[in-house]
Design an enzyme around this catalytic site. Structure first.
Site, PDB file in Angstrom:
ATOM      1  CG  LEU A 122      -1.919  -1.005   1.143  1.00  0.00           C
ATOM      2  CD1 LEU A 122      -2.883  -1.028   2.611  1.00  0.00           C
ATOM      3  CD2 LEU A 122      -2.803  -1.159   0.080  1.00  0.00           C
ATOM      4  CB  SER A 124       7.339   2.403   1.332  1.00  0.00           C
ATOM      5  OG  SER A 124       7.779   3.292   0.156  1.00  0.00           O
ATOM      6  CB  CYS A 126      11.415   7.418   7.007  1.00  0.00           C
ATOM      7  SG  CYS A 126      10.963   9.132   6.587  1.00  0.00           S
ATOM      8  CE  LYS A 148       5.154   3.049   9.375  1.00  0.00           C
ATOM      9  NZ  LYS A 148       4.910   4.108  10.010  1.00  0.00           N
ATOM     10  CG  ASP A 245       4.254  14.045   8.442  1.00  0.00           C
ATOM     11  OD1 ASP A 245       4.244  14.897   7.785  1.00  0.00           O
ATOM     12  OD2 ASP A 245       4.415  12.884   8.135  1.00  0.00           O
TER      13      ASP A 245
END
Length: 529
Positions: A122, A124, A126, A148, A245
């Site tokens: 789905l 990627s 860091c 993840k 973020d």
């Protein structure tokens, strides 16, 4: 099975290290009823009941700790090295030694490696990659999830990446909100894996930038997303956390009318100076989304998250465009502070909502609204809605038919005559945007009378008092000043950007977040009858 009298210590010990499924076998097949009995248990015996060698080592350490009188720590707590608090003990169920929760239970857990299977990639980041997957519960039920996985180098995970991964797990373990992505559990395998709630419709950014024939999103739906985001950030601030973020790429669509904040890799507690987190060194940050104090000093707070909220608003109403794409990254701080430039008003954004964004972009963090205040301001700036009362077929005008629901984005009276007043809006039936005669629309709150001027409750003074350029004109730049590729712009080390300033690490006070919540009604999902 129910724990037998005198063996509750064994069940508790196994539960602390997530091996409770072996309780019946150890008790009945190996006849272990007292801690001393483990002296006579051989690795081959544990092999025989299906316990692997890593689990055996965990068991041996737990037994040693138990016999020495030290209070055992939860296995998740041990793995996270103190990031996560110990979980409270719960009463074991009567029939099953397995304590994996149902997804809706809210309890975070360790998940066996064999209980999850990965599918398509789905995305990627860091330090990890995300796959679509399936989680098989002890009952046999399968649950669609997002997995993840920690990116592993040939010699194993890098220390910084491992720490960031575990920090993200520890943050998500303690969060529960309808608009924050839910963590189901952690897989202690190779590689480490987070098992998270799946948002089946992908990111909001992907939806905003989807090519034709995908229609644009309704303006009222974008407003609803803003209110959901503000509510989630009120909750995050109440937990003493800063996200750092916020962007449409990190807002996932759980349903057509529901977003969830995701990607907690940059989340940090607001420690140190009141309401502030200061970076300890150069680390990747989303440069074009950051507040001036974050770019200059590496300082983040709830107020810097509010700045990012304003940039996210701009993304939503500009169709997912990249902010400051026309300015080299190392010149953004100069444009913000010296030139006092701001992102231009997007075509779909009303003046009231743009004034709200400008308020989020105040240079002084203390002048920015809190997220609880933003919830109310969004409600006040909600675009008026009405219905078409006659056919509009004029050349260049927004096509509409009687009964079409219309969202008013902007109104301007060219004279005192209502018949010559033109508005800009969106036809919620066709999702087209354009100008049209105001006399063709009746506002919902005027009960049938022709509309003459849309009223926005947001204060226009914010926008009128703002100094500096908002036209977004691309500055003249030499070839060496051209910005890097988009994939390289989002996360750039703070002190490695050409022309960046040295950090001064000052600590002005942050803006505390409130806790009041207001929820809007989505006329896109629930239209008036």
């Amino acid at each position: 099975m129910l724990p037998k009298a005198g063996s509750l210590w064994l069940l508790r010990l196994l539960r602390d290290i997530q091996l409770a499924q072996f309780y019946p076998s150890i008790l009945e097949e190996l006849n272990v009823t007292r801690p001393e009995h483990f002296d006579f248990v051989r690795p081959e015996d544990l092999d025989g009941i299906g316990m692997g060698r890593p689990a055996q080592r965990r068991l041996a350490e737990a037994v040693k700790r138990h016999r020495s009188g030290n209070k055992p720590k939860n296995w998740v707590y041990k793995i996270l090295g103190g990031f996560a608090p110990e979980q409270k003990e719960t009463t074991p169920p009567s029939d099953s030694p397995s304590f994996l929760p149902e997804p809706e239970g809210g309890l975070k857990c360790l998940i066996p490696d064999g209980a999850v299977s990965r599918g398509e990639l789905l995305g990627s980041g860091c330090f990890g990659v995300v796959h679509r997957g399936l989680w098989t519960l002890p009952s046999g039920q399968t649950v669609p999830v997002a997995i993840k996985s920690l990116r592993v180098a040939p010699k194993g995970p890098v220390g910084t990446e491992l720490r960031d991964f575990l920090r993200e797990v520890s943050v998500m373990m303690n969060l529960e909100h309808p608009h924050l992505l839910h963590l189901h559990g952690l897989v202690l395998g190779q590689p480490l894996q987070m098992v998270m709630e799946l948002a089946p419709l992908g990111s909001l950014h992907a939806r905003l930038t989807a090519p034709a024939p995908s229609p644009p999103l309704p303006v009222v739906l974008l407003c609803l997303f803003l209110q959901q985001l503000a509510g989630a950030m009120v909750y995050l601030g109440s937990r003493g956390l800063v996200h750092r973020d916020l962007a449409t790429r990190n807002l996932l669509l759980a349903s057509p009318c529901t977003i969830k904040v995701a990607d907690f890799g940059l989340v940090r507690p607001l420690g140190g100076a009141p309401g502030r987190y200061v970076m300890g060194g150069p680390r990747p940050i989303p440069y074009a989304w950051c507040a001036p104090e974050s770019l200059r000093q590496g300082a983040f707070s709830s107020a810097s998250d509010v700045w990012m909220f304003g940039v996210t608003l701009w993304e939503m109403f500009s169709g997912g465009k990249e902010p400051w794409a026309w300015v080299p990254p190392y010149l953004i701080l100069q444009r913000l502070e010296k030139d006092q430039a701001r992102l231009p008003r997007p075509p779909l954004c009303s003046r009231a909502l743009y004034a709200l964004a400008l308020h989020c972009w105040a240079l002084d963090p203390a002048d920015r609204p809190s997220f609880s205040c933003l919830e109310e301001l969004i409600q006040e700036a909600w675009p008026p809605e009405g219905h078409c009362v006659r056919d509009v077929m004029e050349p260049g005008a927004l096509r509409m038919e009687p009964g079409d629901p219309i969202t008013i984005i902007e109104g301007s009276a060219s004279s005192h005559s209502p018949s010559s007043t033109t508005w800009k809006g969106q036809n919620s039936r066709t999702l087209k945007v354009g100008s049209f005669p105001a006399s063709a629309v009746t506002l919902a709150d005027l009960k049938g009378s022709p509309a003459t001027c849309p009223v926005h409750k947001g204060s226009p003074a914010w926008g009128e008092q703002h100094r500096g350029s908002t036209d977004g004109v691309r500055p003249k730049a030499k070839l060496r000043e051209l910005p890097p590729a988009k994939s390289q712009r989002r996360n750039m080390p703070l002190q490695r950007i050409k022309g960046g300033t040295e950090c001064t690490w000052s600590h002005p006070p942050g803006v505390p977040s409130g806790t009041k919540s207001h929820w809007g009604r989505c006329s896109f999902c629930h239209p008036e009858p």
